[in-house]
Enzyme design. Structure first.
Site, mmCIF file in Angstrom:
data_model
loop_
_atom_site.group_PDB
_atom_site.id
_atom_site.type_symbol
_atom_site.label_atom_id
_atom_site.label_comp_id
_atom_site.label_asym_id
_atom_site.label_seq_id
_atom_site.Cartn_x
_atom_site.Cartn_y
_atom_site.Cartn_z
ATOM 1 N N LEU A 10 0.834 -1.228 0.000
ATOM 2 C CA LEU A 10 0.000 0.000 0.000
ATOM 3 C C LEU A 10 0.861 1.267 0.000
ATOM 4 O O LEU A 10 0.960 1.970 -1.009
ATOM 5 C CB LEU A 10 -0.928 -0.023 1.223
ATOM 6 C CG LEU A 10 -1.854 1.173 1.384
ATOM 7 C CD1 LEU A 10 -2.811 1.313 0.209
ATOM 8 C CD2 LEU A 10 -2.645 1.069 2.690
ATOM 9 N N SER A 114 -0.117 -5.475 2.999
ATOM 10 C CA SER A 114 0.481 -4.282 3.623
ATOM 11 C C SER A 114 0.750 -4.502 5.104
ATOM 12 O O SER A 114 0.033 -5.248 5.767
ATOM 13 C CB SER A 114 -0.486 -3.109 3.444
ATOM 14 O OG SER A 114 -0.155 -2.042 4.304
ATOM 15 N N ALA A 115 1.764 -3.807 5.628
ATOM 16 C CA ALA A 115 2.062 -3.848 7.064
ATOM 17 C C ALA A 115 1.101 -2.967 7.846
ATOM 18 O O ALA A 115 1.013 -3.062 9.070
ATOM 19 C CB ALA A 115 3.489 -3.372 7.300
ATOM 20 N N ASP A 170 7.632 -1.355 -2.502
ATOM 21 C CA ASP A 170 8.603 -0.246 -2.531
ATOM 22 C C ASP A 170 9.682 -0.389 -1.460
ATOM 23 O O ASP A 170 10.641 0.387 -1.478
ATOM 24 C CB ASP A 170 7.891 1.101 -2.344
ATOM 25 C CG ASP A 170 7.390 1.279 -0.921
ATOM 26 O OD1 ASP A 170 6.694 0.358 -0.417
ATOM 27 O OD2 ASP A 170 7.697 2.302 -0.300
HETATM 28 P P1 B16 Z 1 0.141 1.632 10.458
HETATM 29 P P2 B16 Z 1 3.087 -0.656 3.781
HETATM 30 C C1 B16 Z 1 3.605 0.448 6.169
HETATM 31 O O1 B16 Z 1 2.799 0.329 5.038
HETATM 32 C C2 B16 Z 1 4.322 1.794 6.160
HETATM 33 O O2 B16 Z 1 5.252 1.839 5.064
HETATM 34 C C3 B16 Z 1 5.079 1.981 7.446
HETATM 35 O O3 B16 Z 1 5.740 3.227 7.447
HETATM 36 C C4 B16 Z 1 4.083 1.897 8.615
HETATM 37 O O4 B16 Z 1 4.742 2.051 9.854
HETATM 38 C C5 B16 Z 1 3.385 0.532 8.540
HETATM 39 O O5 B16 Z 1 2.733 0.403 7.300
HETATM 40 C C6 B16 Z 1 2.341 0.407 9.657
HETATM 41 O O6 B16 Z 1 1.327 1.330 9.424
HETATM 42 O O7 B16 Z 1 0.690 2.503 11.529
HETATM 43 O O8 B16 Z 1 -0.884 2.337 9.582
HETATM 44 O O9 B16 Z 1 -0.365 0.321 10.962
HETATM 45 O O10 B16 Z 1 4.216 -0.031 3.013
HETATM 46 O O11 B16 Z 1 3.405 -2.047 4.313
HETATM 47 O O12 B16 Z 1 1.784 -0.606 3.034
HETATM 48 MG MG MG Z 2 5.399 0.180 1.217
#
Ligand code: B16
Ligand code: MG
Length: 218
Positions: A10, A114-115, A170
């Site tokens: 994401l 996504s994380a 990314d």
């Molecule tokens: P949240 P991705 C990640 O998204 C972000 O790149 C990272 O900076 C963030 O800490 C992580 O999600 C957790 O996000 O605080 O919204 O749970 O690149 O895996 O889509």
């Molecule tokens: Mg990412």
């Protein structure tokens, strides 16, 4: 046409929410008496929320009690969500909509991997929620990238073998996760940083539909 599973990260792939994470993390650091730089923010991409705060506190040399730590996590997320609230379709990264439309049209299974624990509200804000057959996010996994769990769960939900899945990522850890899952990894970003990916593109404007067609049929 053969089916392939297409899995999208994401942040940094579909939208640039890193700038909102940065604002909120920077304010948190400032409150604790130090600052974080844009370069440090780069290192937080793809990293889980808890691990991000641990890293930031190490940079600032600050130790917190468990309840302070949790309180800051909640506050940071509330501030981050207030920025997300203002998002719209305009923030979808260039040509992402075009590629998703092609895949939907070609009836290829599509997943989010996504994380982020905020993936659903973000996708809803930018009007992309219904494009995904499954969403696997930070709420569904126990092991963060570079562990392949998030992508393996996505493949399972799509009913696809990992070797028939293609991941757009990314972050360095995300590309490593896709490779360990035995999937085709497509890095979105800098070739110098994502050299371990099977293919690297600066962004989706560099990806031709013919390239996607080839991925589907080979
Ligand atoms: P949240 P991705 C990640 O998204 C972000 O790149 C990272 O900076 C963030 O800490 C992580 O999600 C957790 O996000 O605080 O919204 O749970 O690149 O895996 O889509
Ligand atoms: Mg990412």
């Amino acid at each position: 046409m053969k089916n392939k599973g297409f899995i999208f990260d994401l942040d940094g792939v579909i939208v640039d929410t890193a700038k909102y994470h940065y604002l909120a993390w920077k304010n948190l650091a400032n409150e604790l008496g130090f600052d974080i730089t844009p370069e440090q923010n780069e290192l937080l991409k793809g990293v889980s929320r808890i691990r991000s705060l641990e890293t930031i506190l190490e940079w600032g040399g600050v130790k917190l009690s468990e309840s302070e730590f949790n309180g800051h996590l909640v506050k940071k997320n509330e501030e981050y969500l207030s920025y997300i609230e203002g998002m719209s379709e305009d923030e979808i990264l260039p040509d992402v909509t075009k590629i998703l439309a092609y895949l939907v049209d070609a009836k290829q299974p599509i997943a989010l991997g996504s994380a982020s624990k905020n993936a659903r509200p973000i996708l809803a804000k930018v009007n992309l929620l219904e494009k995904f057959d499954t969403i696997v996010d930070g709420n569904d996994v126990t092991k963060a990238k570079p562990d392949p769990e998030v992508f393996l769960n996505a493949a399972k939900n799509l009913n696809m073998d990992p070797e028939n899945c293609i991941v757009f990522e990314d972050s360095v850890a995300g590309v490593t996760a896709a490779n360990s899952a035995n999937m085709i990894s497509i890095g979105i970003g800098d070739k110098e940083v994502l050299g371990h990916a099977d293919h690297v593109f600066k962004d989706f404007t560099e990806i031709e539909i013919d390239f996607i067609k080839e991925l589907v049929t080979t």
